[in-house]
Design a protein around this motif. Structure first.
Motif, PDB file in Angstrom:
ATOM      1  N   UNK A  34      -7.393   7.451  -4.031  1.00  0.00           N
ATOM      2  CA  UNK A  34      -8.391   8.273  -4.719  1.00  0.00           C
ATOM      3  C   UNK A  34      -9.744   7.566  -4.745  1.00  0.00           C
ATOM      4  N   UNK A  35     -10.760   8.326  -5.107  1.00  0.00           N
ATOM      5  CA  UNK A  35     -12.098   7.753  -5.302  1.00  0.00           C
ATOM      6  C   UNK A  35     -11.993   6.596  -6.281  1.00  0.00           C
ATOM      7  N   UNK A  36     -12.647   5.501  -5.973  1.00  0.00           N
ATOM      8  CA  UNK A  36     -12.676   4.364  -6.887  1.00  0.00           C
ATOM      9  C   UNK A  36     -11.571   3.347  -6.677  1.00  0.00           C
ATOM     10  N   UNK A  37     -10.567   3.651  -5.854  1.00  0.00           N
ATOM     11  CA  UNK A  37      -9.536   2.654  -5.574  1.00  0.00           C
ATOM     12  C   UNK A  37     -10.152   1.494  -4.799  1.00  0.00           C
ATOM     13  N   UNK A  38      -9.597   0.300  -5.016  1.00  0.00           N
ATOM     14  CA  UNK A  38     -10.144  -0.912  -4.400  1.00  0.00           C
ATOM     15  C   UNK A  38      -9.033  -1.741  -3.780  1.00  0.00           C
ATOM     16  N   UNK A  39      -9.433  -2.829  -3.139  1.00  0.00           N
ATOM     17  CA  UNK A  39      -8.455  -3.760  -2.583  1.00  0.00           C
ATOM     18  C   UNK A  39      -7.562  -4.340  -3.673  1.00  0.00           C
ATOM     19  N   UNK A  40      -8.078  -4.464  -4.875  1.00  0.00           N
ATOM     20  CA  UNK A  40      -7.269  -4.963  -5.991  1.00  0.00           C
ATOM     21  C   UNK A  40      -6.092  -4.018  -6.265  1.00  0.00           C
ATOM     22  N   UNK A  41      -6.318  -2.704  -6.160  1.00  0.00           N
ATOM     23  CA  UNK A  41      -5.224  -1.740  -6.323  1.00  0.00           C
ATOM     24  C   UNK A  41      -4.174  -1.945  -5.239  1.00  0.00           C
ATOM     25  N   UNK A  42      -4.614  -2.106  -4.006  1.00  0.00           N
ATOM     26  CA  UNK A  42      -3.695  -2.310  -2.888  1.00  0.00           C
ATOM     27  C   UNK A  42      -2.934  -3.624  -3.036  1.00  0.00           C
ATOM     28  N   UNK A  43      -3.608  -4.678  -3.481  1.00  0.00           N
ATOM     29  CA  UNK A  43      -2.939  -5.969  -3.694  1.00  0.00           C
ATOM     30  C   UNK A  43      -1.813  -5.835  -4.712  1.00  0.00           C
ATOM     31  N   UNK A 107      -5.227   0.953   5.603  1.00  0.00           N
ATOM     32  CA  UNK A 107      -4.990  -0.137   6.557  1.00  0.00           C
ATOM     33  C   UNK A 107      -4.911  -1.488   5.852  1.00  0.00           C
ATOM     34  N   UNK A 108      -5.753  -1.684   4.851  1.00  0.00           N
ATOM     35  CA  UNK A 108      -5.718  -2.922   4.073  1.00  0.00           C
ATOM     36  C   UNK A 108      -4.360  -3.072   3.373  1.00  0.00           C
ATOM     37  N   UNK A 109      -3.874  -1.991   2.748  1.00  0.00           N
ATOM     38  CA  UNK A 109      -2.562  -2.043   2.092  1.00  0.00           C
ATOM     39  C   UNK A 109      -1.474  -2.434   3.085  1.00  0.00           C
ATOM     40  N   UNK A 110      -1.465  -1.828   4.253  1.00  0.00           N
ATOM     41  CA  UNK A 110      -0.446  -2.150   5.254  1.00  0.00           C
ATOM     42  C   UNK A 110      -0.545  -3.606   5.700  1.00  0.00           C
ATOM     43  N   UNK A 111      -1.758  -4.101   5.847  1.00  0.00           N
ATOM     44  CA  UNK A 111      -1.939  -5.516   6.204  1.00  0.00           C
ATOM     45  C   UNK A 111      -1.439  -6.433   5.091  1.00  0.00           C
ATOM     46  N   UNK A 112      -1.687  -6.068   3.838  1.00  0.00           N
ATOM     47  CA  UNK A 112      -1.184  -6.869   2.701  1.00  0.00           C
ATOM     48  C   UNK A 112       0.341  -6.886   2.710  1.00  0.00           C
ATOM     49  N   UNK A 113       0.967  -5.747   2.980  1.00  0.00           N
ATOM     50  CA  UNK A 113       2.431  -5.702   3.056  1.00  0.00           C
ATOM     51  C   UNK A 113       2.933  -6.603   4.181  1.00  0.00           C
ATOM     52  N   UNK A 114       2.261  -6.576   5.315  1.00  0.00           N
ATOM     53  CA  UNK A 114       2.641  -7.435   6.437  1.00  0.00           C
ATOM     54  C   UNK A 114       2.476  -8.916   6.102  1.00  0.00           C
ATOM     55  N   UNK A 115       1.537  -9.239   5.209  1.00  0.00           N
ATOM     56  CA  UNK A 115       1.314 -10.633   4.838  1.00  0.00           C
ATOM     57  C   UNK A 115       2.520 -11.238   4.122  1.00  0.00           C
TER      58      UNK A 115
END
Length: 151
Positions: A34-43, A107-115
């Motif tokens: 959603x609007x306003x989601x950030x990398x912190x949410x994905x982390x 894409x960032x979320x998927x990369x974090x999962x791969x990490x």
């Protein structure tokens, strides 16, 4: 960010009759941004997903994580998770992030999962996809963040 998680025995996503991602045991994730989601949410979502103890142990209790069982993830972008159906008969998707913002964060979320050394398969962002899975259990859960914190 909203992620609908389904524990799966197997799953695949097809675009124009071509399989773009497939897994055996693991998670199918439908990911809404959603609007306003950030990398912190994905982390926060990534950390929670890989450590969530919803696989059975030797006694049949949900006590093992995706990392412990060596499971994989099939991740599918899903803007319709932010469909608002409170008014009228047609959902309003105004809360969903713009395609550019959503694609970048997906894409960032998927990369974090791969990490976490998890195999992550995907569909194609923005494409019409067919998702086929065998839900294991069935086990289905919704994870959601607001300002980088699980709610």
């Amino acid at each position: 960010m909203r992620v609908l998680l389904q524990r799966a025995k197997q799953a695949k996503v097809t675009v124009e009759e071509q399989v773009t991602g497939a897994i055996d045991s693991g998670f199918v994730l439908l990911v809404g941004i959603k609007h306003g989601d950030t990398q912190q949410d994905a982390d926060e979502i990534a950390r929670k997903l890989v450590n969530l103890r919803i696989f059975e142990d030797e006694q049949g209790k949900m006590n093992r994580s995706l990392l412990e069982v060596g499971g994989a993830i099939l991740s599918v972008s899903q803007f319709t998770l932010y469909g608002d159906t409170r008014k009228g008969r047609r959902p309003n998707f105004m809360a969903a992030a713009s395609p550019d913002q959503a694609k970048s964060l997906y894409n960032y979320l998927n990369d974090r999962l791969r990490s976490y050394d998890v195999r992550v398969e995907t569909g194609i962002f923005g494409a019409m996809m067919e998702v086929c899975l065998t839900n294991d259990g069935p086990v289905t859960m919704m994870l959601e963040t607001e300002n980088g914190v699980l709610i």
